[in-house]
Design an enzyme around this catalytic site. Structure first.
Site, PDB file in Angstrom:
ATOM      1  N   GLY A 371       0.519  -1.258   0.069  1.00  0.00           N
ATOM      2  CA  GLY A 371       0.249  -0.624  -0.059  1.00  0.00           C
ATOM      3  C   GLY A 371       0.790   1.090  -0.151  1.00  0.00           C
ATOM      4  O   GLY A 371      -0.038   2.176   0.344  1.00  0.00           O
ATOM      5  N   GLY A 373       2.958   2.160  -2.786  1.00  0.00           N
ATOM      6  CA  GLY A 373       2.619   2.778  -4.399  1.00  0.00           C
ATOM      7  C   GLY A 373       4.068   2.093  -4.600  1.00  0.00           C
ATOM      8  O   GLY A 373       4.274   2.928  -5.945  1.00  0.00           O
ATOM      9  N   SER A 691      15.510  -9.038  17.082  1.00  0.00           N
ATOM     10  CA  SER A 691      15.985  -7.727  17.168  1.00  0.00           C
ATOM     11  C   SER A 691      15.145  -7.692  19.208  1.00  0.00           C
ATOM     12  O   SER A 691      14.675  -6.079  19.396  1.00  0.00           O
ATOM     13  CB  SER A 691      15.037  -6.492  16.620  1.00  0.00           C
ATOM     14  OG  SER A 691      14.037  -7.218  16.519  1.00  0.00           O
ATOM     15  N   LYS A 734      10.034   0.443  12.145  1.00  0.00           N
ATOM     16  CA  LYS A 734       9.853   0.185  13.337  1.00  0.00           C
ATOM     17  C   LYS A 734       9.970   1.774  14.514  1.00  0.00           C
ATOM     18  O   LYS A 734       8.811   1.909  15.389  1.00  0.00           O
ATOM     19  CB  LYS A 734      11.604  -0.048  14.468  1.00  0.00           C
ATOM     20  CG  LYS A 734      11.464  -1.571  13.946  1.00  0.00           C
ATOM     21  CD  LYS A 734      12.956  -2.441  15.036  1.00  0.00           C
ATOM     22  CE  LYS A 734      12.866  -3.984  14.443  1.00  0.00           C
ATOM     23  NZ  LYS A 734      14.534  -4.656  15.102  1.00  0.00           N
TER      24      LYS A 734
END
Length: 798
Positions: A371, A373, A691, A734
């Site tokens: 979403g 582009g 992470s 993040k």
């Protein structure tokens, strides 16, 4: 050439000095022994001619200008070598316009300037012509005469008696002057002719003219060869056409015309396609085989389909690129908001295409969440360059034949998707977007990603061979763009052939602008509404962004805007004349209660719960990690659909806490009589990656110390047994996720400092980012005092 007028060699001795009027020539040079009409219209020249009226056979010095742009030259703008000429006739053309016929007599040099007004006048020194003849000069003259005669033969529009003039002039020097004076200006400039005029040595003069004639002769020979080739090709085509017409008439007489009409039509289609010679040879062979087959046979239909595919492919048809950096930048700004670094890279790509002569270039790969582009960027590039646009969806493709095609021996065989897209585009240089290259699979039918290696290699795709055609097709002019959500699932060999452009998620400011400028007008038009019937206000759009969507892209936002539009469209369709304004209250009335709470900082976390940050193919997300303890025998239980890497991070965090129990004021054997359970909610979603190590360490320490973690803090980082915090990926995504969730403070590894350059400044202004090197720096930043006691925050680890 002696551009300052000085002769290249010492001229013969002068025959005296005379004072003569000087007539400047703008675009020509007068040679001795030539008769030339000259139009006179400049004031000084007109005064000179009017002074000569009635004095035919008067002498005048004719000198050429160095630059034709000067309207009234002085002696500085004239050459110093000219031609003394006799006035043959003066014809009045108008009030201040005359035509003067001059007969060149010989060369002269300007010695002294006498006057500039009313017309130019100077003392001159006549330069006599050398009449000494030798064998070399005669040979040069003969060569010049023969070369000129050959030039005249290659120019059929000249008068017949032109060649006869060459035989009447016997002196080589006079012959050279005659040829130079009649040479077209397109092949000999004024400077070239002036160089010949200043060549007092006859041999040097003949050599200059001979070189000029030789150049013109070579040009005429090449033109003749090209003309012969064109006529030969036209003659061949005409002959083939006549033979085919005769063959058609013979078949009509024999009653066999219907069988071959289809074959002739195919032949004509292939001819119009302008296929390469190698392909034409194969087509002729296949058409020859079709003549001996029955039309009802299966092999006939297979061969006909094969030839039709060859005829329909764009072997030579291209669109003209109108690559302009300004146009590409304008189209990107019209179609997309934000994404400044992405637009900059695409503009650089277009600039290289504009400057390079060939069409090869890198294959661009857009990687980012859904979403944002990625696919529409390819459409914008195609629109800016004036190319055709086609999209190939590769999600779920498992068969190699989808890329390379099937062999013709299979029933229902077809070319692969690459050639099918080229046929649909109709040109051999379209923009092809390979969508979702990270979602291809592998099974017994082959690896489609491996089949793409040849397609996407600029060094190989000029001879791409589809299994169906079994003929080389040039893909080097195709602009390939690829899109993906996750780089980890792209095969390394394929990934190496592409240049990655990261397309990150949008900030809240970007989403508000995109909704206002793009999504709202698009959905109003799609639902048959106008902004007079349904007006979206800034607070209403902000409510949709903050409370009904939490995503990296804008697809969910567009769906919510469409839902608001549908509610109004239903009322209008029922006959109600409604005029509605989209306010926060109207949005909640239509869409129901808020789906998301933007401020997670309102929550009060219990001890043992920490907030982490994770990267996913759909963008960044926040991640809650919970830890609890119970009586047991020292077991560590990990739940939440963790994969191997994340399980190892949890084990590392627990081991580090056990090793630092003394520094944390814990019992060294704190795990002996309890079981520790670490859990990540949303266990229906698989989770992996290193992470979360920092977050797991914080959650375990919070549980054991009884100190809750600050609810407005989120963290990410990989840990080691030595207490180091190592860098992680996806920092920008993040931080965008933390900002969407209302987090005010984010802790990241110090080694990720360079990644902050890619984070928008408005995010950094609202979210505090702390860089840490080791795990002993974390607990003082994130833990609050215990709620039951007044114990202070634990000291940092030793």
């Amino acid at each position: 050439m002696a551009s300052n007028g000085a002769p290249p060699s010492r001229p013969p001795s002068s025959s005296g000095e005379d004072s003569v009027p000087i007539l400047p020539l703008r675009n020509s040079v007068l040679f001795p022994m030539s008769v030339v009409p000259i139009n006179v219209g400049r004031p000084r020249s007109v005064r000179l001619v009017e002074d000569l009226l009635g004095r035919e056979r008067a002498l005048v010095g004719v000198i050429s200008q160095r630059s034709p742009e000067i309207d009234e030259p002085t002696f500085k703008e004239l050459y110093t070598i000219g031609t003394i000429a006799r006035v043959v006739k003066v014809i009045r053309l108008g009030p201040s316009n005359y035509s003067v016929v001059l007969n060149g007599l010989g060369r002269f040099r300007v010695k002294n300037i006498v006057a500039l007004e009313p017309y130019m006048r100077a003392k001159i020194e006549r330069i006599p012509e050398s009449l000494v003849r030798d064998v070399e000069l005669d040979a040069l003259g003969t060569g010049l005469r023969e070369a000129t005669r050959e030039v005249l033969q290659l120019m059929p529009n000249l008068p017949r008696d032109t060649a006869g003039i060459l035989d009447n002039v016997r002196e080589p020097g006079a012959l050279a002057d005659l040829i130079a004076s009649n040479f077209p200006q397109a092949q000999a400039s004024v400077a070239d002719k002036q160089e010949i005029l200043e060549a007092f040595d006859v041999k040097a003069r003949v050599r200059l003219v001979l070189a000029m004639v030789g150049r013109q002769l070579e040009v005429l020979r090449v033109k003749k060869e090209i003309s012969s080739m064109v006529q030969e090709e036209m003659g061949k085509s005409q002959r083939e056409y006549i033979l085919r017409q005769q063959m058609k008439s013979i078949r009509e007489e024999l009653g066999e015309a219907g069988e071959d009409d289809e074959i002739e039509e195919l032949r004509e289609r292939v001819r119009r396609a302008k296929v390469p010679a190698e392909v034409e040879k194969v087509v002729k062979k296949q058409l020859g085989r079709m003549r001996s087959m029955a039309q009802q046979s299966a092999e006939y239909n297979v061969t006909r389909t094969y030839v039709e595919w060859i005829a329909d492919l764009p072997w030579s048809k291209t669109t003209v690129d109108r690559i302009s950096v300004q146009e590409v930048r304008r189209c990107l700004d019209e179609d997309h908001m934000g994404l400044e670094k992405v637009k900059k890279r695409i503009v650089e790509y277009a600039a290289i295409r504009q400057l390079r002569a060939d069409k090869k270039g890198p294959i661009l790969l857009f990687i980012g969440p859904p979403g944002v582009g990625k696919t529409s960027l390819g459409r914008s590039i195609a629109r800016a360059m004036g190319r055709q646009y086609e999209r190939i969806a590769l999600g779920g493709v498992r068969d190699e034949a989808e890329i390379r095609g099937h062999r013709r021996t299979y029933v229902g065989a077809l070319p692969g998707r690459i050639l099918q897209a080229l046929k649909k585009a109709g040109t051999k240089n379209p923009v092809l977007v390979l969508d979702e290259v990270d979602k291809m699979g592998v099974d017994l039918r082959g690896d489609p990603a491996a089949a793409l290696l040849e397609v996407l290699d600029p060094e190989q795709n000029s001879t791409f061979q589809d299994h169906y055609l079994d003929l080389p097709f040039d893909l080097s002019q195709v602009m390939f763009l690829a899109t993906a959500n996750n780089r980890d699932t792209i095969p390394p060999a394929l990934f190496d052939r592409m240049e990655v452009i990261e397309v990150p998620g949008y900030t809240r400011t970007d989403k508000l602008g995109i909704a206002r400028e793009f999504l709202v007008p698009k959905q109003l038009s799609a639902h048959g509404l106008t902004d007079e019937r349904l007006e979206f206000t800034e607070p209403g759009i902000a409510t949709l962004v903050d409370h009904y969507t939490r995503e990296a892209g804008v697809r969910g936002l567009e769906r919510e805007i469409a839902a608001v539009c549908r509610a109004t469209a239903v009322k209008l369709a029922e006959g109600n004349a409604v005029i509605e304004v989209v306010t926060p209250e109207h949005v909640e009335k239509v869409l129901g209660p808020h789906k998301h709470r933007p401020e997670i900082a309102e929550h009060h976390l219990e001890p043992g719960v920490a907030t982490g940050l994770a990267w996913t193919p759909t963008g960044g997300e926040i991640l809650f990690i919970e830890a609890t303890k119970m009586p047991g025998k020292g077991n560590v239980v990990l739940t939440g659909n963790m994969k191997n890497v994340m399980q190892e991070s949890a084990t590392t965090a627990v081991s580090f806490v056990r090793s630092k129990a003394g520094d944390l004021h814990l019992d060294p054997e704190w795990l002996k009589n309890i079981d520790l359970h670490v859990h990540i909610p949303k266990h229906g979603t698989p989770k992996d990656g290193p992470s979360a190590g920092v977050t797991m360490f914080t959650a375990v320490c919070s549980l054991l110390l009884g100190c809750p973690v600050r609810s407005d803090v989120a963290m990410t980082g990989e840990i080691s047994l030595r207490g180091r915090i190592m860098s992680v990926g996806g920092v920008k995504e993040k931080l965008l996720a933390a900002h969407r969730a209302g987090i005010k403070h984010v802790i990241i590894p110090a080694k990720n400092r360079k990644d902050l350059e890619d984070v928008p400044q408005d995010i950094l202004d609202e979210v505090k980012v702390t860089l840490v090197h080791a795990m002993d720096e974390i607990l003082p930043l994130v833990l609050e005092p215990p709620r039951q006691t007044s114990v202070s925050t634990p000291p940092p680890l030793a």
